[in-house]
Structures are given as structure tokens and as C-alpha cells.
Design a protein around this motif. Structure first.
Motif, PDB file in Angstrom:
ATOM      1  N   LEU A   1     -22.295  18.363 -16.863  1.00 39.27           N
ATOM      2  CA  LEU A   1     -22.708  19.086 -18.216  1.00 39.27           C
ATOM      3  C   LEU A   1     -22.138  18.922 -19.448  1.00 39.27           C
ATOM      4  CD1 LEU A   1     -24.441  21.219 -19.436  1.00 39.27           C
ATOM      5  CD2 LEU A   1     -22.551  22.935 -18.716  1.00 39.27           C
ATOM      6  N   VAL A   2     -20.694  18.692 -19.134  1.00 33.60           N
ATOM      7  CA  VAL A   2     -19.883  18.392 -20.191  1.00 33.60           C
ATOM      8  C   VAL A   2     -20.150  16.987 -20.617  1.00 33.60           C
ATOM      9  CG1 VAL A   2     -17.592  18.124 -20.772  1.00 33.60           C
ATOM     10  CG2 VAL A   2     -18.123  20.141 -19.755  1.00 33.60           C
ATOM     11  N   ASN A   3     -20.139  15.969 -19.676  1.00 34.62           N
ATOM     12  CA  ASN A   3     -20.159  14.772 -20.018  1.00 34.62           C
ATOM     13  C   ASN A   3     -21.545  14.379 -20.627  1.00 34.62           C
ATOM     14  OD1 ASN A   3     -17.797  13.753 -18.966  1.00 34.62           O
ATOM     15  ND2 ASN A   3     -18.465  13.562 -16.760  1.00 34.62           N
ATOM     16  N   ASN A   4     -22.600  15.073 -20.427  1.00 31.90           N
ATOM     17  CA  ASN A   4     -23.818  15.062 -20.963  1.00 31.90           C
ATOM     18  C   ASN A   4     -23.896  15.417 -22.334  1.00 31.90           C
ATOM     19  OD1 ASN A   4     -27.305  16.039 -20.504  1.00 31.90           O
ATOM     20  ND2 ASN A   4     -26.373  13.971 -20.519  1.00 31.90           N
ATOM     21  N   PHE A   5     -23.294  16.406 -22.826  1.00 29.26           N
ATOM     22  CA  PHE A   5     -23.000  16.817 -24.124  1.00 29.26           C
ATOM     23  C   PHE A   5     -22.043  16.045 -24.949  1.00 29.26           C
ATOM     24  CE2 PHE A   5     -24.759  20.661 -22.676  1.00 29.26           C
ATOM     25  CZ  PHE A   5     -25.797  21.357 -23.971  1.00 29.26           C
ATOM     26  N   VAL A   6     -21.052  15.598 -24.277  1.00 33.16           N
ATOM     27  CA  VAL A   6     -20.048  14.648 -24.833  1.00 33.16           C
ATOM     28  C   VAL A   6     -20.706  13.373 -25.162  1.00 33.16           C
ATOM     29  CG1 VAL A   6     -17.963  13.242 -24.705  1.00 33.16           C
ATOM     30  CG2 VAL A   6     -17.888  15.707 -24.156  1.00 33.16           C
ATOM     31  N   ASP A   7     -21.554  12.702 -24.497  1.00 33.83           N
ATOM     32  CA  ASP A   7     -21.950  11.504 -24.488  1.00 33.83           C
ATOM     33  C   ASP A   7     -23.180  11.631 -25.592  1.00 33.83           C
ATOM     34  OD1 ASP A   7     -20.700  10.214 -22.735  1.00 33.83           O
ATOM     35  OD2 ASP A   7     -22.359  10.403 -21.202  1.00 33.83           O
ATOM     36  N   ALA A   8     -24.004  12.774 -25.795  1.00 37.07           N
ATOM     37  CA  ALA A   8     -24.900  12.983 -26.708  1.00 37.07           C
ATOM     38  C   ALA A   8     -24.288  12.976 -28.185  1.00 37.07           C
ATOM     39  CB  ALA A   8     -25.907  14.232 -26.393  1.00 37.07           C
TER      40      ALA A   8
ATOM     41  N   SER B   1     -22.800  20.310 -30.248  1.00 36.49           N
ATOM     42  CA  SER B   1     -22.256  20.023 -28.842  1.00 36.49           C
ATOM     43  C   SER B   1     -20.885  20.513 -28.745  1.00 36.49           C
ATOM     44  CB  SER B   1     -22.228  18.422 -28.530  1.00 36.49           C
ATOM     45  OG  SER B   1     -22.948  17.763 -28.521  1.00 36.49           O
ATOM     46  N   ILE B   2     -20.068  20.600 -29.809  1.00 41.44           N
ATOM     47  CA  ILE B   2     -18.626  21.403 -29.466  1.00 41.44           C
ATOM     48  C   ILE B   2     -19.064  22.866 -29.367  1.00 41.44           C
ATOM     49  CG2 ILE B   2     -16.803  22.120 -31.254  1.00 41.44           C
ATOM     50  CD1 ILE B   2     -16.875  19.301 -32.233  1.00 41.44           C
ATOM     51  N   GLN B   3     -19.936  23.229 -30.363  1.00 41.01           N
ATOM     52  CA  GLN B   3     -20.312  24.870 -30.510  1.00 41.01           C
ATOM     53  C   GLN B   3     -20.821  25.220 -28.991  1.00 41.01           C
ATOM     54  OE1 GLN B   3     -23.362  25.659 -33.454  1.00 41.01           O
ATOM     55  NE2 GLN B   3     -22.047  24.700 -35.052  1.00 41.01           N
TER      56      GLN B   3
ATOM     57  N   GLY C   1     -13.332  17.750 -22.506  1.00 41.93           N
ATOM     58  CA  GLY C   1     -14.813  17.573 -23.164  1.00 41.93           C
ATOM     59  C   GLY C   1     -14.722  17.813 -24.780  1.00 41.93           C
ATOM     60  N   LEU C   2     -14.174  18.854 -24.889  1.00 43.13           N
ATOM     61  CA  LEU C   2     -14.241  19.215 -26.514  1.00 43.13           C
ATOM     62  C   LEU C   2     -13.173  18.494 -26.915  1.00 43.13           C
ATOM     63  CD1 LEU C   2     -14.070  23.151 -26.048  1.00 43.13           C
ATOM     64  CD2 LEU C   2     -15.540  21.533 -27.418  1.00 43.13           C
ATOM     65  N   ASP C   3     -12.163  17.925 -26.554  1.00 39.72           N
ATOM     66  CA  ASP C   3     -11.088  17.332 -27.199  1.00 39.72           C
ATOM     67  C   ASP C   3     -11.813  15.872 -27.586  1.00 39.72           C
ATOM     68  OD1 ASP C   3      -9.368  19.185 -26.902  1.00 39.72           O
ATOM     69  OD2 ASP C   3      -8.280  18.290 -25.171  1.00 39.72           O
ATOM     70  N   LYS C   4     -12.495  15.391 -26.528  1.00 38.62           N
ATOM     71  CA  LYS C   4     -13.208  14.014 -26.916  1.00 38.62           C
ATOM     72  C   LYS C   4     -13.973  14.213 -28.270  1.00 38.62           C
ATOM     73  CE  LYS C   4     -13.142  12.188 -22.194  1.00 38.62           C
ATOM     74  NZ  LYS C   4     -14.046  11.820 -20.946  1.00 38.62           N
ATOM     75  N   LEU C   5     -14.645  15.249 -28.154  1.00 40.75           N
ATOM     76  CA  LEU C   5     -15.827  15.286 -29.236  1.00 40.75           C
ATOM     77  C   LEU C   5     -14.844  15.592 -30.678  1.00 40.75           C
ATOM     78  CD1 LEU C   5     -18.274  17.577 -27.625  1.00 40.75           C
ATOM     79  CD2 LEU C   5     -18.826  15.367 -28.701  1.00 40.75           C
ATOM     80  N   LYS C   6     -14.035  16.052 -30.661  1.00 42.36           N
ATOM     81  CA  LYS C   6     -13.077  16.475 -31.731  1.00 42.36           C
ATOM     82  C   LYS C   6     -12.055  15.183 -32.245  1.00 42.36           C
ATOM     83  CE  LYS C   6     -13.217  21.243 -31.030  1.00 42.36           C
ATOM     84  NZ  LYS C   6     -12.322  22.615 -30.756  1.00 42.36           N
TER      85      LYS C   6
END
Length: 818
Positions: free
Chosen positions: A763-770, A783-785, A812-817
Motif C-alpha cells: 500500500l505504502v509503495n503504491n502511494f509513494v510510486d504514484a 499521497s502524503i495526506q 514511505g512518508l519520508d521518501k515523499l517529503k
């Protein structure tokens, strides 16, 4: 470049606009890049540092002054480490600001003097900061896909994307479309990988350290943005056109389907060579499908890169090769874009409008007018928006060069070429293209050069056409009224232009006194213009814009009786489509309903599908329509029509159709399978679930996932939670209906409550990739929200592995941020 982006993103009721929604009013004039030095030849030696996501490179760049004497050279070189700059073995003084490399040549060079400089450098694509083209939010030029091999579901690959000006992220150059250069590239890679680049593979040398150096050479000039490197584990499927290699680079599991996907390419090469009168000039034609590529496809000379959506199986292609238009589009760029390249991004129309229109030309040649006209209709819908109406086709005032890749340069430009072809006639149009290509081959072009070539061939003045369609904006918005005077036996056609600016154009008007119309060709050059025609027998129908060529919004005042007649006798795709859509709103009329039933047997499958979707089978007199749908669901020669008929019968929720739906599950068509499975799930939920669970082949699951995932979600199939988690974002972000979005939202609520590390990681990887892929569209913020909500949920949970789950989400959040 063929851009494949879904413009409507539905996520929990949030609409996300795209980069193409930007208004482009800008006072800055974007001129063609001044030519001071001209590229002549580029030689590169490169190797890859996967751990650092960097490229170690050496470049030998040969140039000559364009006209005036030069003592210095300015190269584009983005975010690099420059280790050495020299000429003829002597170090040169230089200045580098992280974007431009300014070199003191220590000599004066005049026009005709060639010189070569050497640059040793490290390319650092992760350090590049610039807006990307269309769908790529960070235009870093060089992309490492899973370089550390951490993702078991993703192969390690390297590929490049040069358009618009990102080749200078991986080698120093003059990164402008008005430069042309020959090239050599020595690529050192692990021996298990294959490589692809422009031109021909001349030599492969195995090294002592387990690597191999491939030497690619391109002896014909092309623009720097068309340079390409691709690296990875691919199967290479060999094909050919005449004596020229035509190769398809695909991942091994798709090897059996490569020719299903790309197999029409040789025929396309022949068709476009014949159509333009200019034979394909390049030494090979290769196509590669790259992981995580999101810009649709790119016309790198002789080495086209496609996104993963190109992957299909034979069960997909029996329905429709959804990538065929893109394959045609990128190929035609090898005439319009690669052979003759836009001199500046403001003239992008001479690249992209032609590539867009090539799709129509191919469809018309291969499948007929209805197919092509249906495609044109869809493309024009992609142009029609208030944002696009304010933009000129050729424009030099825009915020970013990336803004040029929009519905104006593509869809409107293609429609404009269609009008131009119709006005000149096909023969003159083709001869004009041939002249334009031959006069400017291996060089650059702009819209004026196209106009001059067409004028020279046709003898016609075309300034009026180019002024309104290329150098102005908008399109006609027409109100057409028809008046019949029975006493005078005269038909009057009144045409009013409702838009602000005046257009002039030819218009064909057909008057149907019987089944064969009388054609009247008129010229519109005023805001309000009327025409009167004598008739013998009172007309059944007056059809304005009978050629269906004009790019316009047209409101006319046909009655439903006239539209019924139009369906029966007017020949064009848009004639019949317009009639079907009007009849769908008047089904209480018995004659209308009978004609709508007739439309179920239209000669073009797309209109059969439209009639299926529009016809009201809940009516008491719909038995004949239902019987026809039952036959179509089994026997229609087009599987997409069978699938549409099954979808329509589903709404009756009649258990007598269970055998029909079960039979559909055995079809070789994925469209029929998906429709049958979703229909069966309404009548026999358990049987549908068992069939869905029986699908364990990865390629089959990928092809059928639009039907499988909703069934997994609705039935809370725990064995499929990881699979749902790995695909949840596509359904939530890119759903084509709100109902589907809501189903995926329900699925998200289900899987986000899981205590499975595998499920939450997927789930996390899917949101991070998108989020990272579609950062340009704000998906990263959403995705962060969402993941912050998941994090809070895990913090409140009482799972024994709570800490591990929290870490997965936080990482996952850290990657997005970042």
C-alpha cells in the motif's frame, strides 16, 4: 512525443488539474536559440554508477562557428561535476555555474573551421532541478530504475529522456532543437544487460571485470534531444522492413506478444514512405518498453521508448491494440521531428501536429474512414477547452517550453492539417509534404516553410489559412439555420459565426430531396452569411458541413425526424453519431426507437457500441432490442461490441443470462471476460469470486484487474489483499467513473486496516510510486495526506507488530517529503 496522461483524476472527491490546464499569457518573447557555434559531431564514452545514480562520462564535441568568428563556447551541462576541459591535449580555462559551461577556446575560429573539445565529467541526474516535459515532473534526463535491485517486482533499467532540453543532464551539448549532430556512444554495462542507442550497434567488447562495452554509431545528423540510451534485461525480437532491422525490446515474459504489439511497424514504415514520397532514411528502427516511463512514448531517432502501457497480450489485442496509434505517432516523427525538426519550441506544431495527424492517416489507410473519423472526433474533444481556445498554434509567448505540449500543438494541429489536406486535395497535400521534407531534411523547419512548400506545389495563396489557424487562436462557433420556402421552392441556409474573431472557410452543404444529395460548395467570409438554393422536391434534410472536416462547434436546428433521416442516408461517421446521440434523447418516439435499434447493426463497431450504451432496454417495447443484444453478445464480429452488449444485458439482472456470462468467461477476449465477470458478480456472487480467485497468472491478472480488483474488494478476499494494495492508487487516482473510485476507496479502507506487513508495504509503495511519478499533478501531496492518515491509524492500533507497521508508513512518508 506521444503524451498519455489521464486528465481527470478522481481521488476521494478531489479533482487534480494537469499542467495542460495552465493559461499561457506571457509577455516574454521566446525566440529561436541563437546559433553561435554549430554542433558537428558528438562522441561519448559512458559508464553507470548505480549506487550513486550517476554517469561517468567523457565527451568529444566537434563544432564550427555558425557565421561570426568565435573565441569561446557555451555548452549546456546541468548539475554535473566537470573534471577536465581540453582541446588537442591542452587544458582550457572554463567557468561552470551548474547549468552552463563556458569555455575559453584559446584561439579564434572562423566559419568553416572545425574544432573539437574534450570534457571529462560526472552526470548527476538526481541533482537536476528543472520542470519536466508533460508528464515527467523532474526532467533529469537520465533515469535509474530500481538501481539497487530492492524491488522484486521491478527490473533494473536505465533509460534517457531528452525532450525538451534534458539531454544536457547526461552529456554536455548545445541543447537546442535547432542543432544537429552525428554521434558515437561507447556504453559500458554489466554483461547481462542489453543496450539500445541511436544508429547501429557497430561492436561489442567484453571486458575483464564482467562488463561489456557497446559501440553505437549514428552517421546521420539529428537533434541532441533525440539522443537515447536504454539499458536492461530485454528480449530482442527481430523484424525487418526491406533490408533494415526493425527490433522490439521487451521484458522476457512479453516476448511471445512483441509482434502482436509492434508487428505492424514494417507496414507503417512502408505506408509513411509512400505517403510522404520520402523513403525512411534511417539505418534501423527499434522500439523499447521502459519501466516507470510516464510520458507515453518518445521518438528518439531509431530508438523509440514506450511506457509500460504498451505491454499487452494476445487476449488484449484481439479486442484492440490500444498502443497502435502511439506506435504510428512515434514512427511518423522520424519524418516530422527527427528528419526535419522544429527550429524552436514555439513552432512545435511542425513536429507534434504531424505526428498527431499521422494516426488519422494510418487508421484511414488500414481500417477505413469510419475508424479514422472516430479517432479524429475523439482527438478534437481533447482540444476543446477554454484554456486551449486562447492559444495560437504557433506561439512565442508561453510560461515554459513544456507548456507547448498540449491539446493545441497536438489535437488542434492535427485537425488543422486535416482541413488543409481537404482544401488542397490529397495529391497536392502529399506533394507539399514531400517538398517540405526534401528541402529541409537533416535541418529544421517552421510553419512558414510548410506554407511555402504547399503554396509552391498547389499554386494557391495560403496566408489566409495560416494566419487564422496557425498564427491566431480559437475556432468557428457556428449557428446554422435552415429555412424552406415551399411557395418559392427555395432553401435558405444562414450561417452565423458566434466567436469573437472572424474565420473564413469553405463549407459543403448537402440537400437531400431523396437518398442521394445535391452538393453545394460555399465560402464563408463574413460573420453572418446566407445562401439560397432552388429545389424540385421538398428536402428531407439539409446537412451543413457535410464533409465533416471543419474544426468548429456547430449548432444547427435539425428536427428529430431530420436526424432519423440523417442516420439512414448521410454517410459520414459524425453524421451517424450525431443522429444516434439525438435519438437517444427521444426514444419514446416509435420511429426513433426503431432507428436506434437499426443503429445496433451499424457498419462501424464504435457506433454499434454507442447505440448499445444509449438504447433504453427497460422499455416495454424493447424486446426486439434485447433479442438483438443477446445475439450481439455472442456473435458480433468485434469482441468490444460483444463486451458492450454483455454490459448492457447486465442491468436487466436476469438469471437466464448466467450461462451467457459463464460462456463469456471462456472467451479469448479480455474485454468479454471482464464484462462477463462483472455481470456474473451481480447474479452469482460466489461463482464470480471463485473464477476471480482462479486467475493466478500474473499477465492474466494484469489484463483483467479492472474486473478482478472490484470483486476482491466487494468480497473482502483476504488472499488478494496484497494484490489490491499494490494496485489501489490507480483505481483511486485514475478512475474513469466516480462509482469505480468509490469502490477503490472502500478497498483502501479495508486494506489500510490490515496488520499484514506485506499488505501495508505494498500500500505504502503504491502511494509513494504514484506520488513521485505524478508529482507535477499534486499527487505527492495527496499521497502524503493519505499516508499520514494511515500512520495515525497504525498508531492507534493494538497490533503486536505495531512498531514495524508504523516504520513502514513513516519510511514511505519520508521518501515523499524528500
Amino acid at each position: 512525443m506521444k503524451i498519455k496522461i489521464l486528465f481527470v483524476l478522481l481521488f476521494m472527491g478531489v479533482f487534480i488539474g494537469t499542467a495542460q490546464d495552465k493559461k499561457e499569457i506571457n509577455s516574454i518573447y521566446r525566440a529561436e536559440t541563437e546559433k553561435i557555434n554549430n554542433l558537428v559531431h558528438t562522441k561519448l564514452k559512458v559508464s553507470f554508477d548505480y549506487a550513486k545514480r550517476q554517469l561517468n562520462g567523457e565527451a568529444w564535441i566537434t563544432l564550427e562557428p555558425h557565421f561570426y568568428n568565435v573565441t569561446e563556447l557555451e555548452l549546456d551541462a546541468k548539475a554535473m561535476l566537470i573534471h577536465k576541459v581540453s582541446k588537442e591535449g591542452k587544458d582550457l580555462k572554463y567557468e561552470y555555474d551548474g547549468n552552463k559551461l563556458k569555455v575559453n577556446l584559446a584561439n579564434i575560429y572562423a566559419k568553416g573551421d572545425e574544432y573539437t573539445i574534450y570534457v571529462k565529467y560526472t552526470a548527476r541526474p538526481e541533482e537536476v532541478k528543472q520542470e519536466g516535459s508533460a508528464a515527467i515532473n523532474d526532467a533529469k534526463g537520465l533515469y535509474f530504475i530500481d538501481p539497487d535491485g530492492a524491488d522484486p517486482n521491478k527490473p533494473t533499467q536505465v533509460w534517457t529522456q531528452g525532450e525538451t532540453e534534458s539531454s544536457s543532464c547526461w552529456f554536455p551539448t548545445i541543447d537546442s532543437p535547432n542543432q544537429k549532430t552525428t554521434q558515437e556512444i561507447y556504453m559500458t554495462v554489466q554483461d547481462k544487460y542489453v543496450t539500445l542507442s541511436n544508429g547501429l550497434l557497430i561492436k561489442q567488447t567484453k571486458n575483464n571485470d564482467g562488463t561489456r562495452t557497446d559501440y553505437w554509431k549514428m552517421e546521420l545528423k539529428h537533434a541532441p534531444y533525440l539522443f537515447f540510451m536504454g539499458v536492461g534485461e530485454f528480449s530482442i525480437i527481430k523484424d525487418k522492413w526491406k533490408n533494415i532491422a526493425v527490433d522490439y525490446y521487451v521484458e522476457k515474459e512479453y516476448e511471445p506478444y512483441a509482434k502482436d504489439i509492434f508487428g505492424l511497424t514494417p507496414e507503417m514504415i512502408q505506408f509513411y514512405s509512400d505517403y510522404t514520397g520520402v523513403e525512411y532514411v534511417w539505418p534501423k528502427y527499434a522500439q523499447m518498453i521502459g519501466r516507470d516511463y510516464v510520458s507515453g512514448a518518445m521518438e528518439n531517432t531509431t530508438a523509440v521508448l514506450h511506457m509500460e502501457r504498451a505491454y499487452q497480450t494476445s487476449s488484449d489485442i484481439v479486442d484492440e491494440n490500444t498502443w497502435e496509434n502511439t506506435i504510428a505517432h512515434e514512427l511518423f516523427h522520424h519524418w516530422f521531428g527527427d528528419l526535419v525538426t522544429t527550429e524552436s519550441w514555439g513552432n512545435l506544431t511542425v513536429n507534434e501536429s504531424f505526428a498527431n495527424y499521422s494516426e488519422y492517416l494510418w487508421q484511414e489507410y488500414k481500417y477505413g474512414a469510419d475508424y479514422a473519423d472516430a479517432h479524429r472526433y475523439s482527438e478534437i474533444k481533447g482540444y476543446m477547452s477554454p484554456e486551449n481556445e486562447i492559444k495560437d498554434l504557433v506561439r512565442f509567448h508561453y510560461n515554459s517550453r513544456e507548456d507547448m505540449f498540449d491539446g493545441v500543438s497536438y489535437q488542434k494541429g492535427g485537425a488543422v492539417l486535416h482541413m488543409l489536406r481537404n482544401f488542397l486535395g490529397d495529391k497536392a497535400f502529399r506533394e507539399g509534404l514531400k517538398l517540405y521534407l526534401n528541402d529541409n531534411k537533416f535541418g529544421t523547419g517552421e510553419a512558414h516553410q510548410l506554407r511555402l512548400a504547399l503554396e509552391e506545389v498547389s499554386g494557391k495563396d495560403l496566408n489566409w489559412f495560416f494566419n487564422q489557424w496557425y498564427y491566431s487562436n480559437g475556432h468557428p462557433k457556428l449557428d446554422i439555420k435552415y429555412t424552406i420556402s415551399e411557395s418559392a421552392k427555395i432553401v435558405t441556409v444562414e450561417v452565423k459565426q458566434k466567436q469573437d474573431n472572424l474565420f473564413q472557410f469553405p463549407l459543403a452543404i448537402d440537400i437531400y430531396e431523396d437518398a442521394k444529395p445535391k452538393r453545394f460548395n460555399v465560402w464563408i467570409d463574413e460573420k453572418n452569411k446566407s445562401f439560397s438554393f432552388k429545389y424540385t422536391k421538398k428536402p428531407h434534410l439539409i446537412n451543413g458541413d457535410a464533409e465533416r472536416v471543419l474544426l468548429a462547434e456547430i449548432k444547427d436546428n435539425k428536427t428529430i425526424e431530420e436526424l432519423v433521416y440523417q442516420y439512414n442516408y448521410a454517410p459520414k461517421y459524425e453524421d451517424r453519431r450525431e443522429a444516434i446521440e439525438a435519438m437517444a434523447e427521444n426514444q419514446k418516439d416509435e420511429a426513433v426507437f426503431k432507428t436506434l435499434i437499426k443503429a445496433l447493426d451499424d457498419k462501424y463497431y464504435g457506433l454499434r457500441i454507442l447505440a448499445i450504451e444509449k438504447i433504453d432496454i427497460s422499455k416495454t417495447n424493447a424486446k426486439s432490442a434485447i433479442k438483438l443484444l443477446e445475439k450481439m453478445a455472442v456473435n458480433d464480429k468485434k469482441t468490444l461490441v460483444r463486451a458492450a452488449a454483455i454490459n448492457r444485458l447486465e442491468i436487466l439482472e436476469d438469471k437466464k443470462y448466467i450461462p451467457l456470462f459463464n460462456k463469456g468467461l471462456q472467451s479469448n477476449s479480455n474485454a468479454v471476460k471482464k464484462s462477463s465477470l462483472l455481470a456474473l458478480s451481480k447474479l452469482d456472487k460466489e461463482a464470480a469470486l471463485q473464477f476471480a480467485l482462479s486467475i493466478d497468472n500474473d499477465l492474466d491478472k494484469k489484463s483483467l484487474k479492472d474486473a478482478l480488483i472490484p470483486i476482491y474488494i466487494i468480497n473482502k478476499a483476504e488472499s488478494q489483499m496484497s494484490y489490491v494494495a499494490d494496485n489501489i492508487v490507480e483505481g483511486m487516482f485514475f478512475a474513469d467513473t466516480r462509482a469505480k473510485s468509490n469502490t477503490y476507496k472502500e478497498g483502501f479502507q479495508w486494506i489500510s486496516a490490515s496488520d499484514s506487513k506485506e499488505v501495508i508495504a505494498n500500500l505504502v509503495n503504491n502511494f509513494v510510486d504514484a506520488g513521485l511519478k505524478y508529482k507535477q499533478y499534486g499527487v505527492d501531496k495527496i499521497s502524503i495526506q493519505v499516508l499520514e492518515q494511515v500512520l495515525e491509524l497504525k498508531k492507534e492500533a493494538n497490533f503486536s507488530n505495531k512498531g514495524e507497521l508504523i516504520k513502514i508508513v513513516q519510511d514511505g512518508l519520508d521518501k515523499l517529503k524528500e
